[in-house]
Scaffold this motif. Structure first.
Motif: not given
Length: 190
Positions: A42-43, A51-52, A84-85, A87-90
């Motif tokens: 995701v850009y 971000f991954d 989503l990396a 926000f470090d969460e699903n």
């Protein structure tokens, strides 16, 4: 939220008009499929960084109005749960889309139905609600159903396609992503 209500109202109006046209068509289909959304990036323009986005479950429900035996206009809802990396969460993807679907008969028992989808996507999570709100975006997607006509009551199919977000964001940043592969299996009903 006002934009969502406007888009849903517009989609509903279009579908009502199409359903009137489709009353004389031989067959309409509805169904669902379940599978996997692949990972990707995701850009985020404000950070100029990718971000991954890790893979997750994808569920699609659809209704197709056949205007002719070989062409349908449909509506679908898509739900996915990738990680989503940023926000470090699903996160949760919700999408409502219009689809154009030609249908090609490959044999008596197999048909191919590609779908060109234009949708409104919302990406939500706990962190996003505190950081500019849910991401709203334009979904440009492709489905490719390979249908196997083995029963009069239902039709199993394999769906391989992709989803993209050509434009989108929230109050804090813009977020887009290039095609993410989706592989699902499902059932269609007449």
């Amino acid at each position: 939220m006002k934009n969502l209500k406007t888009i849903v109202g517009l989609l509903f109006t279009i579908m009502m008009g199409v359903s009137m046209l489709a009353q004389d068509a031989k067959k309409n289909e509805y169904g669902f499929s379940v599978g996997l959304l692949s990972g990707g990036d995701v850009y985020v323009a404000e950070f100029d960084q990718n971000f991954d986005l890790e893979s997750g479950v994808s569920i699609l429900a659809f209704y197709d109005f056949f205007i002719t035996p070989g062409f349908a206009i449909g509506i679908n809802g898509n739900f996915a749960l990738p990680y989503l990396a940023l926000f470090d969460e699903n996160v949760t993807f919700y999408e409502l889309a219009l689809a154009l679907k030609p249908r090609f008969s490959l044999s008596d028992k197999v048909s191919y139905k590609p779908g060109f989808n234009l949708g409104y996507r919302i990406i939500a999570s706990d962190e996003l609600s505190e950081d500019g709100g849910a991401i709203q975006g334009l979904g440009l997607n492709l489905t490719n159903e390979l249908q196997f006509h083995i029963s009069k009551g239902f039709t199993p199919f394999l769906d391989v396609g992709f989803i993209t977000q050509a434009a989108g964001g929230n109050d804090e940043f813009n977020a887009t992503f290039s095609p993410l592969i989706v592989i699902r299996v499902g059932l269609a009903f007449n």
